[in-house]
Scaffold this active site. Structure first.
Site: not given
Length: 270
Positions: A123, A143
């Site tokens: 990210e 995730e």
């Protein structure tokens, strides 16, 4: 009672948590190192420190280009998963703000990835302007395998760059994407063979960027990031106004003069 905001801000950078930074004034590079062996996990506190360091680099006249990289031949395996249950829920919806700091930095930001670029590390990379990776690097937003989703902007950035279908393939299946495939998706700018080649590529890209007009680079970055989520017509307007503004600046005049005189330009704008 008045508050010392400078002291509060300084406290963020006190006792860096798994991070290091340095400025190479000769080469005009601000280095931000992820440094928590063996896999350079990024802590929750480290996220706000990353944002503060990027802000400082943005204001430092000795820095023309920022490079984010992991120590010991590894970029990062992601966030400190085990510590997350201890963090208060309130404020977690704003995680993307700190990790988006490279995008807000007025200077070009390069992310150099090796071995792993996962979770918050990916990210962070996605908020950078140029992403370099070694061939053996794998990119992932895993995730979902923990019963969670990306929380620092990953789902939105990947979907906008690679498309909704690829974003779902990557995140819903928890896939690890090899660097060559990530390059084909547009998630990586360039792929090189190994760490030595990555060193050379960083030097090459930094050399190119520092030879350019800092003012023009700052402007084009702002135009790209500001207009990306708008309509085409609004983008034209943003670009047009920026173009008009640069026409009266010293670097454009120097660039035209250098082109006419067949010499390298000496840009001075900032």
């Amino acid at each position: 009672m008045s508050k010392d905001y400078a002291e509060m801000r300084a406290s963020v950078l006190k006792d860096l948590d798994g991070l290091r930074y340095e400025v190479d004034a000769d080469r005009k590079i601000g280095w931000l190192w992820l440094d928590r062996p063996p896999l350079n996990v990024v802590s929750y506190r480290g996220r706000s420190q990353i944002a503060a360091i990027m802000e400082c680099f943005g204001q430092d006249p000795d820095v023309r280009v920022v490079v984010i990289r992991g120590k010991n031949g590894v970029y990062t395996s992601g966030g400190d998963v085990k510590a997350f249950p201890e963090i208060e829920r309130d404020g977690m919806s704003h995680l993307a703000w700190n990790i988006a700091a490279p995008e807000r930095c007025p200077k070009p930001v390069i992310c150099a990835m090796e071995k792993y670029a996962m979770g918050v590390g990916l990210e962070l990379a996605m908020a950078c302007d140029i992403r370099l990776a070694t061939r053996d690097t794998v990119l992932a937003l895993p995730e979902v395998t923990l019963g969670q989703i990306p929380g620092s902007g990953g789902s939105q950035r990947v979907a906008r760059i690679a498309g909704l279908t690829r974003a779902a393939d990557m995140m819903m299946l928890g896939r690890r994407i090899p660097a060559p495939e990530a390059h084909a998706w547009g998630l990586v700018t360039r792929v090189v063979e190994d760490s030595a080649a990555l060193d050379r590529m960083i030097d090459e890209v930094v050399g190119t960027l520092t030879s350019m007009s800092a003012l023009a680079l700052k402007t084009v970055k702002r135009v790209l990031n500001t207009a990306y989520d708008t309509s085409l017509n609004v983008g034209f307007e943003v670009e047009g106004h920026a173009y008009e503004k640069l026409r009266e600046g010293p670097d454009y005049k120097e660039g035209i003069a250098a082109f006419s005189e067949k010499r390298k330009p000496k840009f001075t704008g900032s």
